[in-house]
Scaffold this active site. Structure first.
Site, PDB file in Angstrom:
ATOM      1  N   SER A 125      16.468 -19.842  44.332  1.00  0.00           N
ATOM      2  CA  SER A 125      16.511 -20.841  45.396  1.00  0.00           C
ATOM      3  C   SER A 125      15.329 -21.788  45.307  1.00  0.00           C
ATOM      4  CB  SER A 125      16.495 -20.124  46.746  1.00  0.00           C
ATOM      5  OG  SER A 125      16.240 -21.023  47.803  1.00  0.00           O
ATOM      6  N   TYR A 150      12.900 -14.518  53.162  1.00  0.00           N
ATOM      7  CA  TYR A 150      13.996 -14.799  52.224  1.00  0.00           C
ATOM      8  C   TYR A 150      13.469 -15.504  50.981  1.00  0.00           C
ATOM      9  CZ  TYR A 150      17.656 -17.453  49.945  1.00  0.00           C
ATOM     10  OH  TYR A 150      18.453 -18.016  48.988  1.00  0.00           O
ATOM     11  N   LYS A 154      13.127 -14.279  46.755  1.00  0.00           N
ATOM     12  CA  LYS A 154      13.568 -14.999  45.562  1.00  0.00           C
ATOM     13  C   LYS A 154      12.418 -15.167  44.573  1.00  0.00           C
ATOM     14  CE  LYS A 154      17.892 -15.471  46.563  1.00  0.00           C
ATOM     15  NZ  LYS A 154      18.898 -14.683  45.796  1.00  0.00           N
TER      16      LYS A 154
END
Length: 339
Positions: A125, A150, A154
């Site tokens: 991402s 989050y 990644k």
């Protein structure tokens, strides 16, 4: 026949990638625990391609389940989507995000090595860049501390893959840093399907457009942007799906113990208000919205320099912002009829 394993394949990006793979004649096996997707995705995929995808219900965090899948099928490549993905939710549930997203990846890496599977396409991402100092973002842009758990999962996942390959693991990987996937298959028969209240902009817009939500909440209008609302590089989900196939083809003639990283975006930044203006073209009355406070974990603006993917992967996005909003709206209408 060699099989492509798609983890999280009934989810939003996974289902669209399955469609594009099947259109090109690839044999696909989907793994999903349906925690954030619908089993109906399988019927919808078949309605578009005419092919029934093989489906295995289970959790990639369960290593014995994963091992059985690798024994059952002759897997040539893995496209790993299965992960929790909501920025806001990750702020309130960090342990859940770290546990799910990292254990699933480590299980994939260990199991593919055990079964001599070479190719991994990993779903990363643009959140790994944080709020960049310079735009557009290239693959060499400095990675800032993540704005959310989050985003940090990644970044850590990328480090795990790179460290594993640098340790001598006999695999090769492409890490794709997605910008903001939106839209739906142009058939209108499959698209983003959030559980409950959407965390992402586009499904909230389309649900508001159809009266399911009273109004769109716009998180902040005091950013340093053209109209004060946050800017993102939105990419049509089918364009993104095809980037995975380009990446897989790229890996096939590479040596093992190899990895590469690519931004996957259009190179254009659109503000929230510009997205609203786009969908208004397809509505009989303007979308109702309300400005509210900024949301924790959000960044101000980001868009990609996708030239590396354009040149090396021979990949080009083809859909416009109006294609993105209109296809998402068509899917929302289809979904309400299909319930």
């Amino acid at each position: 026949m060699k099989t492509i394993l798609v983890t999280g394949g009934t989810g939003y990006i996974g289902s669209h990638t399955t469609i594009e793979l099947q259109k090109l004649g690839f044999n696909v096996v989907i793994i999903d625990n349906l925690s954030n997707s619908d089993i109906k995705s399988l019927e919808r995929i078949k309605s578009i391609t005419g092919i029934e995808a093989k489906f295995e219900y289970g959790d990639v965090c369960d290593k014995s389940f994963l091992d059985n899948i690798f024994q059952k099928y002759e897997i040539s490549s893995i496209i790993h989507f299965a992960a929790y993905k909501a920025v806001g939710e990750s702020v309130s549930k960090p342990i859940s995000y770290y546990s799910n997203n990292l254990i699933s990846l480590m299980n994939i890496l260990e199991t593919m090595t055990k079964h001599s599977v070479k190719n991994l396409i990993f779903s990363s991402s643009c959140t790994v860049y944080g709020q960049p100092d310079i735009l557009p973002v290239t693959e060499e842009t400095e990675l800032k501390p993540a704005n959310s758990p989050y985003g940090n999962t990644k970044k850590i996942s990328e480090d795990i893959i790179i460290d594993f390959i640098n340790s001598g693991a006999d695999i090769r990987a492409v890490i794709l840093r997605y910008f903001n996937p939106v839209g739906a298959d142009m058939s209108g028969k499959i698209g983003e399907l959030p559980q409950g209240i959407p965390n992402n902009l586009m499904p909230y817009i389309t649900q508001t457009a159809l009266g399911i939500r009273e109004k769109l909440m716009v998180f902040g209008n005091d950013y340093n942007t053209n109209d004060g609302t946050a800017i993102r590089d939105y990419i049509h989900v089918s364009d993104l799906a095809n980037a995975h196939i380009s990446a897989m083809n790229y890996l096939n003639d590479k040596p093992t113990k190899f990895y590469d990283i690519f931004n996957v975006g259009t190179g254009e930044g659109y503000s929230v208000m510009q997205v609203i203006n786009s969908i208004n073209k397809f509505l009989t009355s303007p979308l109702p919205y309300q400005i509210t406070e900024r949301r924790q974990g959000d960044i101000e603006k980001i868009w990609a320099d996708p030239s590396k993917a354009n040149e090396i992967l021979k990949w080009q996005p083809i859909y416009s912002i109006d294609d993105m909003t209109s296809s998402a709206l068509n899917w929302e209408k289809f979904l309400r009829q299909d319930k």
